[in-house]
Scaffold this active site. Structure first.
Site, PDB file in Angstrom:
ATOM      1  CG  HIS A   1      -0.566  -0.012   2.512  1.00  0.00           C
ATOM      2  ND1 HIS A   1      -0.316   1.141   3.205  1.00  0.00           N
ATOM      3  CD2 HIS A   1      -0.318  -1.025   3.366  1.00  0.00           C
ATOM      4  CE1 HIS A   1       0.070   0.836   4.443  1.00  0.00           C
ATOM      5  NE2 HIS A   1       0.087  -0.466   4.570  1.00  0.00           N
TER       6      HIS A   1
ATOM      7  CD  GLU B   1      -3.292  -1.499   5.118  1.00  0.00           C
ATOM      8  OE1 GLU B   1      -3.287  -2.617   5.657  1.00  0.00           O
ATOM      9  OE2 GLU B   1      -2.918  -0.465   5.725  1.00  0.00           O
ATOM     10  CD  GLU B   2      -1.863   2.183   7.675  1.00  0.00           C
ATOM     11  OE1 GLU B   2      -2.614   1.755   8.569  1.00  0.00           O
ATOM     12  OE2 GLU B   2      -0.694   1.805   7.540  1.00  0.00           O
TER      13      GLU B   2
ATOM     14  CG  ASP C   1       2.294   0.226   7.990  1.00  0.00           C
ATOM     15  OD1 ASP C   1       1.913  -0.218   6.899  1.00  0.00           O
ATOM     16  OD2 ASP C   1       1.586   0.236   9.006  1.00  0.00           O
TER      17      ASP C   1
ATOM     18  CG  HIS D   1       0.251   2.319  12.872  1.00  0.00           C
ATOM     19  ND1 HIS D   1      -1.115   2.417  12.781  1.00  0.00           N
ATOM     20  CD2 HIS D   1       0.644   1.687  11.738  1.00  0.00           C
ATOM     21  CE1 HIS D   1      -1.523   1.858  11.657  1.00  0.00           C
ATOM     22  NE2 HIS D   1      -0.474   1.402  11.016  1.00  0.00           N
TER      23      HIS D   1
END
Lengths: 356, 344, 334
Positions: free
Chosen positions: A64, A210-211, A178, A321
């Site tokens: 992503h 995606e998140e 990420d 994150h």
């Protein structure tokens, strides 16, 4: 900086919160375009089609493009910005972090304000400051001043953390690993497969959003309609103080991971076992991941239409994150070797067997 | 009736092969075609007589809640996580079977003597539990069990007493539905019936979703084992369903609102034929219908369930009368679907 | 248009039981569109053909507003003929006390509550019941599974309107008015009146699959931050139709958002930008249909949403109609 480090730097330093992935998409396009045909779905996911020896099976590789960040929701009379998170943030990692607001008029720098310890009562100091009570200070002293800097409601807000090689060789710190690490892996897998053969057609997909719920994966898998899918994402390294082995036994530098199950997907067991045997044959260390509270783009991909055998390969990452995460180059290189070897094994007969 | 065999079969979500094999052997003599799709659903076609062009999907899920081994620790104990919704309180001191070799183990528990008063009041978290397979260390266990292996409860199917029509077993949710569906596939209807034994219902209706997409049915029936909490309570509160009161029909649950024509068809059929039936208390639970009814341009759907006490635990109970009445009701209702108006 | 709004808000239509609303809308629009159909879920789908114009690329545009409203369903009937119930959609217990509900046949019940265990206990739905005035079970005609919705008349208090179910009958009214205005459009326009939005955008999932639009706009309500001690939010009654940037379920497509903003500016329609922290609309489901749909939302600022007395500003509604007419009448910038 070698080619891989330069790729890491460009991708992690690019801005791309959910819904605002243009910059990352452009970088990916630059790397993928030479050897592939490029398509795009209507949400903004980028699809690079790389032909191999056979037109089928259709192998989808997905990483992503988006990272977690924030969005401006209000400008206070005093010129401070209220905001909401885009993606999952824990309040405690946000205070006093630098951010940049991507406005139509250009970049505006700011910091998430925090009360100085001098003024905190002992009770207050022990309490978590909640997101809704936080604000971004861009140095303005009035709403008018804030507005004249170009800030508008809905502007995306990006964490600031330059790509930084650490003192230990092959270990890097940055934001947005990420899933820019998955993006980098996808780019280099496509580059490798341009030089080596593969018995299938590869669809390398950079997904959006995606998140906030794997929305780009849902639409791009519809465009690709794959026979088999490999999701590339980061995994949570549990080798830091405060994480117990029973919460996560994954360690940095001990190899990529294969997902056993997460909150929204159980991988195809035959494909999962093919990853394990491939790692074994190629002498690649492999770790196992079980994530009852998380999910990946695989959630949408594996139940597309009549079903797609899907597996997730992860790269251990510390402090995901948050503003600054840490990865190890060796895990990345092993994951790259694993993914390339896996794709080379995905011929028609093998993929048909997965669906039994 | 194959309920015993179905109940005792090993089939946690994502690993339903053993159940599928049993079902397949049963239905092969009387279905016209069958296939296994990429996620593992068994899709059987019982062709219609050709008098109706409809396609009707009848679904029951093969999977049960179970456990997955995620770590073999230094002592050789197996750390695990639940697959599907399991109350951690039902896990302590239960027998389980692990992996393809069906290795027996027990979920270990600290003897009561060693628990202080505070610990006795607390519920153990799944993360703190482990399975003991009687080995003497990590290497020993690692040879027998691999990370990623599944485990299910080790429970024998039994009839409760000679005169009782109540039976006990694991996984009656939804092997009861599977047993009903097997019987229904004997009948030839005017239209094509797709009997679908789905996978991964317990983790999010995943198999039903892809099966419905590939079949594109005109209507769907979902056969379930549903919550039955009819034990006496302090206060006058409704039971979700009652054991022995017949098949339970869903009007609305958390996953879908049933098609009115199909609900009325079932209620009418029950009344006309003197078959006991009940409405499942609206608003609770969810079934494969939640995924099926949203497929493509929408599929009129309804769920019919056998009441099951203590589902998602090692031991569940159902009434064979309820099971028989579910088969009777469906058997009488299905022929009516060819002429039923499903338009709004 | 106020008459139309009154008719729509006073109609019965909890999620899954939208037939009366659907029949009403169908009767209002059937002569003004080229085709009307109802899909398997119950969505009402009306199509207007494109009128080709030189130099303008024709697109397929889906406009969506949901017909359903929140309500309750009988879950259990006790020996004394009191009805226990379960919510349909997001029902706040605190607004239920003293409410009246109406069933499909028009009969009415009132909501009562068990004695609280503590004087300041918050009401919970499991401790409430509906009293339809039946003397005993023999005199009761209600059954488990019967749906009901709240009953409250429409009131016109000048610039502002009060009614139940503005969520989302006001969206329906805006779409109907746009049909009746009969704007000549170079685009093929699908007006979709969806079902079951309040229980999870279910009608939008299937209708978007069926319509397969290029571009979609949902018309729905949003919350405001303009009442005393409100949760901070930069949306107010009377500041014009709100153009969504983000809510909990979607990020509006930037090109669609800009198209809405630029059209509002071009036509001199006041507008406001909206970032909603809770809740979402049909646009979320439409956006991820098939290979994705460029989607946006026009919202009507609404106070006291999901209560029997929602309040909106009529000028916002008129602004939304003008905005939609402006959007449909011209070519798309993307």
């Amino acid at each position: 900086m070698d080619h891989t480090e330069e790729l890491f730097r460009q991708l992690t330093e690019a801005s791309g919160v959910p819904g605002y992935e243009q910059q990352v998409r452009a970088i990916m396009r630059g790397y993928l375009e030479p050897g592939s045909r490029i398509e795009q779905d209507k949400l903004g996911s980028i699809i690079a089609v790389k032909s191999g020896e056979a037109s089928e099976p259709r192998v989808m590789l997905a990483a992503h493009l988006d990272e977690i960040g924030f969005m401006v929701t209000q400008i206070s009379e005093e010129g401070f910005l209220r905001f909401v998170p885009l993606g999952g943030w824990w309040d405690q990692v946000m205070l006093a972090q630098r951010v940049v607001i991507k406005t139509a008029a250009g970049d505006v720098h700011g910091v998430i304000g925090a009360k100085p310890p001098h003024l905190l009562s002992p009770d207050e100091a022990k309490k978590l400051v909640e997101k809704r009570d936080m604000y971004i200070d861009i140095g303005a002293s009035s709403a008018e001043q804030a507005r004249s800097s170009g800030v508008r409601l809905g502007d995306p807000v990006i964490p600031v953390c330059p790509f930084t090689p650490l003192s230990v060789p092959q270990v890097y710190m940055g934001k947005a690993w990420d899933d820019r690490l998955g993006c980098a892996l996808m780019v280099q897998a496509v580059e490798r497969l341009a030089r080596e053969s593969h018995p299938n057609t590869l669809y390398a997909v950079g997904t959006v959003q995606e998140e906030v719920g794997s929305r780009g994966a849902k639409t791009s898998v519809y465009d690709v309609n794959p026979d088999v899918a490999i999701i590339l994402d980061v995994d949570i390294a549990g080798d830091v103080p405060g994480i117990k082995p029973e919460e996560s036994s994954i360690k940095l530098a001990k190899g990529p991971t294969v997902l056993l199950y997460d909150a929204r997907m159980i991988p195809n067991l035959a494909l999962r076992d093919l990853v394990i045997s491939t790692a074994d044959e190629e002498h690649i260390p492999l770790q196992f991941s079980a994530m009852p509270g998380g999910a990946t783009d695989g959630a949408m991909v594996h139940i597309h239409n009549a079903g797609v055998p899907t597996v997730v390969i992860g790269i251990p990452t510390r402090h995901i994150h948050s503003h600054a995460s840490i990865i190890h180059r060796a895990d990345y290189e092993h994951a790259l070797q694993l993914v390339v070897s896996l794709i080379q094994r995905l011929d028609g007969a093998t993929v048909r067997r997965l669906a039994q | 009736m194959s309920l015993r065999e179905l109940s005792e079969a090993f089939g946690p979500s994502g690993n339903e092969a053993a159940v599928r094999q049993i079902v397949l052997e049963r239905i092969r003599p009387f279905v016209d075609e069958y296939r296994i799709d990429s996620i593992g659903n068994l899709i059987a076609l019982k062709r219609g007589t050709g008098q109706s062009s409809r396609k009707v999907m009848v679904a029951a899920h093969m999977d049960e809640v179970g456990l997955m081994i995620v770590q073999v620790d230094r002592g050789g104990y197996l750390r695990f996580r639940p697959i599907g919704g399991i109350d951690p309180r039902v896990l302590l001191a239960k027998k389980v079977l692990i992996g393809d070799q069906r290795i027996p183990g027990v979920i270990g528990v600290k003897p009561v003597h060693l628990l202080d008063s505070k610990a006795r009041q607390q519920v153990m978290k799944v993360e703190d539990l482990s399975i003991d397979i009687g080995t003497m260390g990590e290497d020993d266990s690692g040879r027998a069990v691999k990370v990623g292996d599944y485990a299910v409860f080790d429970t024998h199917y039994e009839e409760l007493g000679p005169a009782s029509r109540t039976v006990k077993g694991k996984a009656l949710d939804d092997r009861a539905g599977c047993a009903v569906l097997i019987e229904l596939l004997r009948d030839r209807q005017a239209y094509d019936v797709y009997g679908v034994f789905t996978v991964q219902e317990e983790v999010g209706l995943r198999g039903a979703r892809v099966a419905a997409y590939s079949i594109a049915p005109d209507a769907a029936f979902v056969l379930e084992g549903t919550i039955c909490d009819d034990l006496p309570k302090d206060k006058d509160q409704s039971p979700t369903t009652k054991l022995g009161d017949g098949p339970a029909i869903t009007v609305m649950d958390r996953s879908f609102i049933a098609n009115q024509s199909l609900v009325q068809l079932l209620l009418r059929t029950a009344e006309q034929n003197g078959i006991p039936c009940q409405l499942k208390q609206p608003g609770l639970g969810g079934t494969d219908a939640g995924a099926i009814h949203l497929s493509r341009e929408g599929v009129p759907s309804v769920a019919v369930a056998v009441p099951v006490r203590y589902l998602h635990s090692p031991v569940s109970l159902l009434s064979l009368d309820d099971l028989d009445n579910t088969i009777r009701l469906m058997r009488l209702a299905l022929p009516e679907v060819s002429s039923l108006s499903l338009a709004h | 248009m106020k008459k139309l709004i009154q008719q729509l808000t006073e109609e019965f239509g909890p999620s899954g039981y939208e037939a009366p609303v659907r029949d009403l809308i169908k009767s209002l629009i059937v002569r003004h569109v080229d085709e009307v159909r109802v899909d398997a879920m119950g969505n009402l789908i009306a199509r207007k053909k494109a009128v080709p114009q030189n130099g303008i690329a024709s697109r397929r545009i889906m406009l969506a507003a949901h017909m359903d409203e929140i309500g309750v369903m009988i879950s259990y009937i006790d020996d004394k003929a009191f009805l226990r119930f379960t919510p349909i959609g997001g029902v706040f217990p605190s607004t239920l006390l003293g409410s009246r509900v109406v069933f499909t046949d028009g009969s009415v019940g009132v909501i009562g509550r068990e004695k609280p265990d503590h004087p300041d206990e918050l009401p919970s739905i499991s401790k409430m019941f509906i009293d339809v005035g039946a003397k005993d079970r023999e005199h009761l005609t209600r059954k488990v599974g019967d749906p009901a919705t709240f009953t409250r008349p429409f009131v016109d208090i000048g610039e502002r309107l009060v009614a139940k179910a503005f969520d989302d009958r006001i969206g329906c009214a805006i779409l109907i008015q746009s049909i009746l205005n009969n704007t000549v459009s170079p685009h093929e326009v699908y007006y979709v009146f969806t079902v079951q939005e309040e229980v999870g955008l279910r009608g939008a999932v299937t209708s978007a699959y069926g319509v397969e639009p290029d571009v979609a706009i949902a018309v729905d309500i949003t919350l405001t931050g303009d009442t005393p001690e409100a949760q901070p939010m930069a949306v107010a009654l009377g500041a014009g139709p709100a153009i969504k940037v983000k809510d909990r379920g979607m990020l509006a497509h930037p090109a669609v958002k800009d198209w809405l903003v630029d059209t509002a500016k071009r036509l001199g329609i006041p507008y406001q930008l909206e970032v909603l922290e809770m809740g979402t609309t049909d646009a979320m489901a439409i956006q991820t249909s098939r290979a994705g749909v460029a989607a946006g939302v026009i919202s009507i600022a609404t106070r006291y949403a999901h209560t029997p007395s929602e309040m909106i500003d009529f000028a916002d509604v008129q602004g939304a109609v003008s905005l939609i007419d402006g959007l449909l009448g011209a070519g798309l910038p993307f």
